[in-house]
Design a protein around this motif. Structure first.
Motif, PDB file in Angstrom:
ATOM      1  N   UNK A  35      45.916 -18.957 -23.986  1.00  0.00           N
ATOM      2  CA  UNK A  35      45.647 -18.977 -22.544  1.00  0.00           C
ATOM      3  C   UNK A  35      45.593 -20.410 -22.032  1.00  0.00           C
ATOM      4  N   UNK A  36      44.921 -21.284 -22.798  1.00  0.00           N
ATOM      5  CA  UNK A  36      44.775 -22.678 -22.371  1.00  0.00           C
ATOM      6  C   UNK A  36      46.108 -23.409 -22.347  1.00  0.00           C
ATOM      7  N   UNK A  37      47.031 -23.054 -23.233  1.00  0.00           N
ATOM      8  CA  UNK A  37      48.331 -23.731 -23.289  1.00  0.00           C
ATOM      9  C   UNK A  37      49.322 -23.203 -22.258  1.00  0.00           C
ATOM     10  N   UNK A  38      49.062 -22.014 -21.711  1.00  0.00           N
ATOM     11  CA  UNK A  38      50.016 -21.377 -20.787  1.00  0.00           C
ATOM     12  C   UNK A  38      50.338 -22.228 -19.565  1.00  0.00           C
ATOM     13  N   UNK A  39      49.351 -22.830 -18.868  1.00  0.00           N
ATOM     14  CA  UNK A  39      49.701 -23.675 -17.715  1.00  0.00           C
ATOM     15  C   UNK A  39      50.588 -24.853 -18.094  1.00  0.00           C
ATOM     16  N   UNK A  40      50.370 -25.442 -19.276  1.00  0.00           N
ATOM     17  CA  UNK A  40      51.219 -26.550 -19.720  1.00  0.00           C
ATOM     18  C   UNK A  40      52.647 -26.117 -19.948  1.00  0.00           C
ATOM     19  N   UNK A  73      49.083 -30.250 -24.644  1.00  0.00           N
ATOM     20  CA  UNK A  73      47.808 -30.805 -25.109  1.00  0.00           C
ATOM     21  C   UNK A  73      46.853 -31.024 -23.937  1.00  0.00           C
ATOM     22  N   UNK A  74      47.359 -31.608 -22.849  1.00  0.00           N
ATOM     23  CA  UNK A  74      46.515 -31.831 -21.682  1.00  0.00           C
ATOM     24  C   UNK A  74      46.005 -30.517 -21.100  1.00  0.00           C
ATOM     25  N   UNK A  75      46.870 -29.504 -21.100  1.00  0.00           N
ATOM     26  CA  UNK A  75      46.470 -28.195 -20.593  1.00  0.00           C
ATOM     27  C   UNK A  75      45.325 -27.625 -21.424  1.00  0.00           C
ATOM     28  N   UNK A  76      45.433 -27.753 -22.754  1.00  0.00           N
ATOM     29  CA  UNK A  76      44.390 -27.242 -23.646  1.00  0.00           C
ATOM     30  C   UNK A  76      43.103 -28.046 -23.479  1.00  0.00           C
ATOM     31  N   UNK A  77      43.226 -29.383 -23.367  1.00  0.00           N
ATOM     32  CA  UNK A  77      42.042 -30.231 -23.218  1.00  0.00           C
ATOM     33  C   UNK A  77      41.300 -29.925 -21.920  1.00  0.00           C
TER      34      UNK A  77
END
Length: 256
Positions: A35-40, A73-77
């Protein structure tokens, strides 16, 4: 000294307890990372100006590859920081709140974000022509995401609209009447075309005469060769009340 030794926990035990907790939550963690990586994944092709990068394998420039990794990575962070912030807010209100409970709640609320990469790929120009099977699979996955999300929501009784429901009903009827009027005016002014209204008028006419979805205006003599829309058969009794193109325009306006 003995009391201190009995109460203290070694760092090895802490690491083991932390590792056990991570293993117990591994599926929730994997879902949270996706889910966290999806926007990236969604933003990366648009940042470099290559929306079709998934299909054309255009990652030939090393800079683009590193930019893609950086976006994910930024999306997950960012998602991780937001999750930690919300967890501490919840813990401030309820000291008994655990990381697992916060993670479950975050996954539940942010689950629709998984649809972003699929929606981004479906927005690629001519994707339905060049990659038809991907469109079918992507739509099926989107439907699955929607069903899973709705099924996970808590059930609540529907509110009684009363006056608001009456207003909405009047707006719907008003929209249908106004746009029926303008659509028919446009038709009488020769603003409609064979490869639109004419085909569907032909289909409805054949349906009410027992030739379901038959049409000599499409390849194969049946509309299934172009679109799979058997709902037209179910709507045909409405057309039979007044078998004219104007009936389809009125039906379309109220359907919308």
């Amino acid at each position: 000294m003995e009391l201190h030794g009995a109460e203290s926990v070694s760092w090895q035990d802490r690491v083991k307890a932390w590792a056990s907790a991570v293993v117990a939550m591994r599926w929730h963690i994997m879902l949270a990372l996706a889910i966290a990586a999806a926007p990236g994944h969604f933003l990366f092709p648009r940042i470099i100006g290559k929306p079709g990068i998934v299909f054309d394998n255009q990652l030939l420039v090393l800079r683009d590859r590193w930019l893609g990794v950086l976006c994910v990575i930024l999306s997950v962070v960012v998602a991780g920081l937001l999750f930690a912030f919300l967890h501490f807010l919840r813990k401030k209100r309820d000291p008994e709140t655990t990381w697992e409970a916060s993670l479950r709640l975050a996954n539940l609320r942010a689950f629709p974000l998984l649809a972003l990469p699929l929606l981004g790929s479906l927005a690629v120009p001519a994707v339905e022509r060049d990659h038809p099977w991907f469109v079918v699979v992507a739509c099926a996955l989107l439907a699955g995401i929607a069903v899973a999300y709705v099924a996970s929501l808590p059930s609540r009784p529907l509110p009684r609209l009363k006056g608001a429901g009456l207003i909405v009903g009047l707006l719907v009827v008003g929209y249908g009447l106004v746009f029926s009027y303008f659509s028919i005016r446009q038709h009488h002014a020769f603003g409609t075309h064979t490869f639109d209204l004419g085909i569907y008028n032909h289909l409805f006419w054949n349906n009410i005469h027992g030739r379901w979805l038959a049409s000599t205006l499409v390849r194969g003599g049946n509309h299934v060769a172009a679109h799979f829309d058997p709902i037209l058969v179910l709507l045909s009794p409405i057309y039979a009340l007044h078998p004219r193109a104007e009936t389809i325009l009125v039906l379309q306006s109220f359907w919308l």
